[in-house]
Every structure is written in structure tokens, then in C-alpha cells.
Design a protein around this motif. Sequence first.
Motif, PDB file in Angstrom:
ATOM      1  N   ARG A  79       6.977  13.819 -73.909  1.00  0.00           N
ATOM      2  CA  ARG A  79       6.255  12.541 -73.807  1.00  0.00           C
ATOM      3  C   ARG A  79       4.767  12.701 -74.064  1.00  0.00           C
ATOM      4  O   ARG A  79       4.129  11.793 -74.590  1.00  0.00           O
ATOM      5  CB  ARG A  79       6.495  11.908 -72.447  1.00  0.00           C
ATOM      6  CG  ARG A  79       7.916  11.395 -72.280  1.00  0.00           C
ATOM      7  CD  ARG A  79       8.092  10.653 -70.995  1.00  0.00           C
ATOM      8  NE  ARG A  79       7.826  11.555 -69.865  1.00  0.00           N
ATOM      9  CZ  ARG A  79       8.327  11.393 -68.664  1.00  0.00           C
ATOM     10  NH1 ARG A  79       9.106  10.373 -68.403  1.00  0.00           N
ATOM     11  NH2 ARG A  79       8.070  12.248 -67.699  1.00  0.00           N
ATOM     12  N   THR A 127       6.315   7.003 -80.857  1.00  0.00           N
ATOM     13  CA  THR A 127       7.356   7.150 -79.846  1.00  0.00           C
ATOM     14  C   THR A 127       8.055   8.497 -80.026  1.00  0.00           C
ATOM     15  O   THR A 127       7.999   9.107 -81.111  1.00  0.00           O
ATOM     16  CB  THR A 127       8.419   6.038 -79.959  1.00  0.00           C
ATOM     17  OG1 THR A 127       9.126   6.199 -81.200  1.00  0.00           O
ATOM     18  CG2 THR A 127       7.784   4.650 -79.873  1.00  0.00           C
ATOM     19  N   VAL A 128       8.717   8.946 -78.983  1.00  0.00           N
ATOM     20  CA  VAL A 128       9.502  10.172 -79.076  1.00  0.00           C
ATOM     21  C   VAL A 128      10.541  10.027 -80.182  1.00  0.00           C
ATOM     22  O   VAL A 128      10.758  10.953 -80.972  1.00  0.00           O
ATOM     23  CB  VAL A 128      10.165  10.505 -77.714  1.00  0.00           C
ATOM     24  CG1 VAL A 128      11.217  11.596 -77.855  1.00  0.00           C
ATOM     25  CG2 VAL A 128       9.103  10.897 -76.691  1.00  0.00           C
ATOM     26  N   SER A 182       3.966  12.406 -77.622  1.00  0.00           N
ATOM     27  CA  SER A 182       4.010  10.987 -77.959  1.00  0.00           C
ATOM     28  C   SER A 182       2.695  10.307 -77.587  1.00  0.00           C
ATOM     29  O   SER A 182       2.134   9.540 -78.372  1.00  0.00           O
ATOM     30  CB  SER A 182       5.189  10.327 -77.233  1.00  0.00           C
ATOM     31  OG  SER A 182       5.189   8.935 -77.426  1.00  0.00           O
TER      32      SER A 182
END
Length: 120
Positions: A39, A48-49, A42
Motif C-alpha cells: 500500500r 492503486t495497487v 501505492s
Amino acid sequence: MTATTSVIADLPGLRLELLDVVGCGIWIYDGTDTRYVNRELSAITGYTVEELLAPHFFAELIHPEDRDMIVARGQARVRGESVPETYEIRVITQSGEVRTLALTARRMELPSGAVSVVSA
């Protein structure tokens, strides 16, 4: 059981959770594609992942002038060749900002094969 032994016993269930709570971006590359991102990566990039895990997405994330170098080093590392472990690269964030990241990358053997584990 000591406190250290207790933590070690808990590690198998905590590994992925630990990777998601550390304060640095982590990605795992198998010489072909990205296999894991956390995360924090990200948050650093604004993607986003799921976007970061898309096939060949890192070719878009890495600054064009750094792409060949990072791919060559990642592939060489997975093959077991000697390449620098620490260096800087530039990425292009989701908002279009060019950001410089200091990386540490090391080879790791997994049951499925060797990977490059990178932290930023």
C-alpha cells in the motif's frame, strides 16, 4: 515461550500484513513482471495497487530515461548476477509529477523461483 519466540511463531500469518504497514514502498519483480506491491508504494505513486500490478504497468510508471536501466538490473538480479543494490530512479506519479526514489533491491529465492525485492 519468550517474546521473540512468540513473534517468530506469529510471522507466517503476519508476513503480508507486515509488508503493508511498513513505511516504505515495496515491490517484488520476477524478471518479467511485478508480483507484489504494498500500500505504501501505492501512496507514493498515487496509483492503486491493482494498477501497479497490471501486466507491464511499471514500464509506464518508470521515467523513460530510467526504464532500460531498471529492467536490465532487475532481470540480472533475478538471474543471480551482481548489480548495484542501491540506486535512484525517477517515477511518474498518477498526477504526472516526476518523483525521485532511492531504492534498495535484493535477490530472494522463493519456492517458485528467484525474485527481486525492491524497497523505496
